[in-house]
Design a protein around this motif. Structure first.
Motif, PDB file in Angstrom:
ATOM      1  N   GLY A 231       5.806   3.327  -1.306  1.00 15.94           N
ATOM      2  CA  GLY A 231       5.358   2.683  -0.075  1.00 15.94           C
ATOM      3  C   GLY A 231       4.344   1.568  -0.204  1.00 15.94           C
ATOM      4  N   ALA A 232       3.758   1.323  -1.391  1.00 16.16           N
ATOM      5  CA  ALA A 232       2.783   0.225  -1.493  1.00 16.16           C
ATOM      6  C   ALA A 232       3.504  -1.104  -1.285  1.00 16.16           C
ATOM      7  N   GLU A 233       2.903  -1.975  -0.439  1.00 14.27           N
ATOM      8  CA  GLU A 233       3.555  -3.266  -0.138  1.00 14.27           C
ATOM      9  C   GLU A 233       3.602  -4.164  -1.356  1.00 14.27           C
ATOM     10  N   LYS A 234       2.494  -4.147  -2.121  1.00 15.02           N
ATOM     11  CA  LYS A 234       2.375  -5.071  -3.252  1.00 15.02           C
ATOM     12  C   LYS A 234       1.737  -4.324  -4.417  1.00 15.02           C
ATOM     13  N   VAL A 235       2.121  -4.667  -5.646  1.00 11.61           N
ATOM     14  CA  VAL A 235       1.475  -4.056  -6.825  1.00 11.61           C
ATOM     15  C   VAL A 235       1.083  -5.175  -7.792  1.00 11.61           C
TER      16      VAL A 235
ATOM     17  N   ASP B  39      -7.294  10.849   3.418  1.00 11.85           N
ATOM     18  CA  ASP B  39      -7.406   9.505   3.986  1.00 11.85           C
ATOM     19  C   ASP B  39      -6.117   8.755   3.671  1.00 11.85           C
ATOM     20  N   SER B  40      -5.958   7.573   4.302  1.00 11.20           N
ATOM     21  CA  SER B  40      -4.965   6.627   3.794  1.00 11.20           C
ATOM     22  C   SER B  40      -5.766   5.410   3.309  1.00 11.20           C
ATOM     23  N   TYR B  41      -5.157   4.608   2.425  1.00 14.25           N
ATOM     24  CA  TYR B  41      -5.926   3.551   1.769  1.00 14.25           C
ATOM     25  C   TYR B  41      -5.216   2.203   1.851  1.00 14.25           C
ATOM     26  N   ASP B  42      -5.998   1.158   2.149  1.00 12.35           N
ATOM     27  CA  ASP B  42      -5.447  -0.204   2.126  1.00 12.35           C
ATOM     28  C   ASP B  42      -5.210  -0.637   0.683  1.00 12.35           C
ATOM     29  N   ILE B  43      -6.157  -0.250  -0.182  1.00  9.99           N
ATOM     30  CA  ILE B  43      -6.085  -0.681  -1.589  1.00  9.99           C
ATOM     31  C   ILE B  43      -6.317   0.527  -2.488  1.00  9.99           C
ATOM     32  N   VAL B  44      -5.437   0.728  -3.463  1.00  9.07           N
ATOM     33  CA  VAL B  44      -5.631   1.797  -4.460  1.00  9.07           C
ATOM     34  C   VAL B  44      -5.766   1.119  -5.825  1.00  9.07           C
ATOM     35  N   ILE B  45      -6.874   1.403  -6.504  1.00 13.53           N
ATOM     36  CA  ILE B  45      -7.132   0.767  -7.805  1.00 13.53           C
ATOM     37  C   ILE B  45      -7.094   1.822  -8.902  1.00 13.53           C
TER      38      ILE B  45
ATOM     39  N   VAL C 263       2.218   4.441 -22.791  1.00 13.76           N
ATOM     40  CA  VAL C 263       3.459   3.977 -22.151  1.00 13.76           C
ATOM     41  C   VAL C 263       4.232   5.163 -21.575  1.00 13.76           C
ATOM     42  N   GLY C 264       4.666   5.036 -20.316  1.00 11.51           N
ATOM     43  CA  GLY C 264       5.505   6.058 -19.685  1.00 11.51           C
ATOM     44  C   GLY C 264       4.719   7.211 -19.076  1.00 11.51           C
ATOM     45  N   LYS C 265       3.391   7.199 -19.199  1.00 10.30           N
ATOM     46  CA  LYS C 265       2.611   8.347 -18.701  1.00 10.30           C
ATOM     47  C   LYS C 265       2.207   8.146 -17.235  1.00 10.30           C
ATOM     48  N   SER C 266       2.343   9.248 -16.461  1.00 11.22           N
ATOM     49  CA  SER C 266       1.997   9.201 -15.030  1.00 11.22           C
ATOM     50  C   SER C 266       0.688   9.960 -14.790  1.00 11.22           C
ATOM     51  N   ILE C 267      -0.087   9.517 -13.821  1.00  7.97           N
ATOM     52  CA  ILE C 267      -1.305  10.262 -13.457  1.00  7.97           C
ATOM     53  C   ILE C 267      -0.910  11.537 -12.711  1.00  7.97           C
ATOM     54  N   GLY C 268       0.283  11.519 -12.090  1.00  9.33           N
ATOM     55  CA  GLY C 268       0.738  12.673 -11.319  1.00  9.33           C
ATOM     56  C   GLY C 268       0.166  12.683  -9.910  1.00  9.33           C
ATOM     57  N   LEU C 269       0.163  11.511  -9.274  1.00  3.33           N
ATOM     58  CA  LEU C 269      -0.410  11.399  -7.923  1.00  3.33           C
ATOM     59  C   LEU C 269       0.602  11.858  -6.879  1.00  3.33           C
ATOM     60  N   PRO C 270       0.142  12.399  -5.733  1.00  2.00           N
ATOM     61  CA  PRO C 270       1.095  12.764  -4.676  1.00  2.00           C
ATOM     62  C   PRO C 270       1.757  11.507  -4.096  1.00  2.00           C
ATOM     63  N   LYS C 271       3.054  11.609  -3.789  1.00  2.00           N
ATOM     64  CA  LYS C 271       3.808  10.434  -3.320  1.00  2.00           C
ATOM     65  C   LYS C 271       3.223   9.848  -2.033  1.00  2.00           C
ATOM     66  N   ALA C 272       2.749  10.763  -1.161  1.00  2.00           N
ATOM     67  CA  ALA C 272       2.272  10.319   0.162  1.00  2.00           C
ATOM     68  C   ALA C 272       1.016   9.448   0.070  1.00  2.00           C
ATOM     69  N   LEU C 273       0.400   9.402  -1.119  1.00  2.00           N
ATOM     70  CA  LEU C 273      -0.842   8.635  -1.285  1.00  2.00           C
ATOM     71  C   LEU C 273      -0.669   7.165  -0.916  1.00  2.00           C
ATOM     72  N   PHE C 274       0.552   6.630  -1.191  1.00  2.00           N
ATOM     73  CA  PHE C 274       0.731   5.187  -1.051  1.00  2.00           C
ATOM     74  C   PHE C 274       1.300   4.750   0.293  1.00  2.00           C
ATOM     75  N   SER C 275       1.453   5.701   1.237  1.00  2.00           N
ATOM     76  CA  SER C 275       1.999   5.246   2.524  1.00  2.00           C
ATOM     77  C   SER C 275       0.878   4.490   3.251  1.00  2.00           C
ATOM     78  N   GLY C 276       1.165   3.256   3.625  1.00  2.69           N
ATOM     79  CA  GLY C 276       0.153   2.422   4.290  1.00  2.69           C
ATOM     80  C   GLY C 276      -0.652   1.575   3.317  1.00  2.69           C
ATOM     81  N   THR C 277      -0.399   1.685   2.008  1.00  4.17           N
ATOM     82  CA  THR C 277      -1.167   0.905   1.025  1.00  4.17           C
ATOM     83  C   THR C 277      -0.654  -0.535   0.979  1.00  4.17           C
ATOM     84  N   ARG C 278      -1.591  -1.479   1.097  1.00  5.95           N
ATOM     85  CA  ARG C 278      -1.179  -2.892   1.037  1.00  5.95           C
ATOM     86  C   ARG C 278      -1.088  -3.369  -0.404  1.00  5.95           C
ATOM     87  N   LEU C 279      -2.019  -2.862  -1.239  1.00 13.19           N
ATOM     88  CA  LEU C 279      -2.004  -3.301  -2.633  1.00 13.19           C
ATOM     89  C   LEU C 279      -2.396  -2.145  -3.550  1.00 13.19           C
TER      90      LEU C 279
END
Ligand code: NAP
Length: 282
Positions: A244-248, A192-198, A207-223
């Motif tokens: 690609g997230a518009e806002k964080v 899917d693509s997501y408007d909001i990722v929480i 500090v400094g740790k990543s979940i390791g999410l795929p980069k493409a997850l945030f294309s189209g994310t507004r927040l």
């Protein structure tokens, strides 16, 4: 309110808690006198601590990790919000009874919709994590009628269990909400693509740790919203923005808004949160 109101925040660990400063700011707005202390309380000491606190004239207590679930069993009355979350972050005395409530979900939706002007209605929402915080926020998100809600957790079976538990309590079909749960695999996340990722995982606490999410997850994310709050952008927020997230945002606004709702339950007063939202207390 002439009498000094006895309030507290409990959990383990507790030294990091910002609740005393937040509630003092609220009290000052009404010239209300409060005593608000932090107490290190575990599930072993919770029962005795609550009995002593309320016997000693305590009015209300904020509850944080790791006793939000077990604290429910000490209340005489449980709100719908706490029942749906299977956890509480506030207990207060009223009419000789102890009431449990969960204001975390209210805090989140108030921050998203009220402060960040991001409506949840008809949106596709991804929640990462299926721990206590996810349990607390999902019922309030459902109340805002998103089009789709997806929970992805490192331990996929825990996400499925959370979904099953909620489906037993809320009629999601009646609300026309598509609800899915699974693991953190790229296949599941990118279907899917997501408007909001929480981000409701506890990864940002390191500090400094990543979940390791795929980069493409945030294309189209507004927040992209991290429940964790910190002065610096979390790795989750940095990665979301770069990809690609518009806002964080971090979860400071949620913390302030859930506190304001707890303060209302204790005092019947609705504090103005704007000063705290603008300038976090140093
Ligand atoms: P929790 O009950 O301990 O749950 C932790 C979650 O994080 C679980 O879903 C766990 O997955 C996942 N996780 C842990 N390490 C991971 C890793 N390396 N990779 C992927 N997932 C991982 O904690 P919680 O109470 O839900 O709290 C979560 C976060 O919310 C914390 O950062 C907390 O500070 C924040 N929070 C903020 C507010 C606020 O007002 N802003 C309120 C409440 C909580 P598994 O199930 O696979 O272990």
């Amino acid at each position: 309110m002439d009498k000094k109101l006895k309030l507290a925040v409990i959990g383990h660990p507790i030294s990091h808690s910002r609740s005393p400063e937040i509630h003092q700011d609220f009290a000052n707005q009404f010239n209300a006198k409060i005593e608000f202390r932090k107490h290190d309380v575990t599930s072993d000491t919770l029962g005795t601590w609550l009995t002593d606190f309320f016997k000693d004239g305590g009015k209300g207590v904020s509850i944080t990790l790791p006793i939000k679930e077990v604290a429910l069993s000490f209340a005489d009355e449980i709100s719908d919000r706490a029942r749906l979350a299977s956890a509480c972050n506030v207990i207060y005395a009223k009419d000789e009874k102890l009431f449990a409530d969960c204001t975390d979900g209210f805090g989140l939706t108030q921050d998203l919709e009220g402060n960040l002007k991001t409506s949840l209605k008809n949106k596709k929402i991804l929640i990462l994590g299926a721990g206590g915080a996810a349990r607390g926020i999902i019922p309030s998100i459902i109340e805002k009628y998103p089009a789709k809600l997806k929970i992805a957790n490192r331990t996929g079976s825990k996400a499925l269990l959370l979904k099953k538990d909620l489906e037993g309590k809320v009629n999601l079909k009646e609300k026309n909400i598509i609800f899915e749960a699974g693991g953190l695999s790229d296949d599941f996340l990118l279907s899917d693509s997501y408007d909001i990722v929480i981000n409701s995982t506890s990864v940002s606490t390191q500090v400094g740790k990543s979940i390791g999410l795929p980069k493409a997850l945030f294309s189209g994310t507004r927040l992209a919203y991290d429940l964790f709050y910190s002065a610096e952008k979390t790795v989750f927020m940095q990665e979301a923005f770069e990809n690609g997230a518009e806002k964080v945002s971090d979860g400071w606004g949620m913390l302030v808004e859930q506190g304001a709702e707890s303060f209302r339950l204790w005092t019947n007063l609705i504090p103005d949160t704007s000063r705290l939202l603008e300038k976090p207390i140093d």
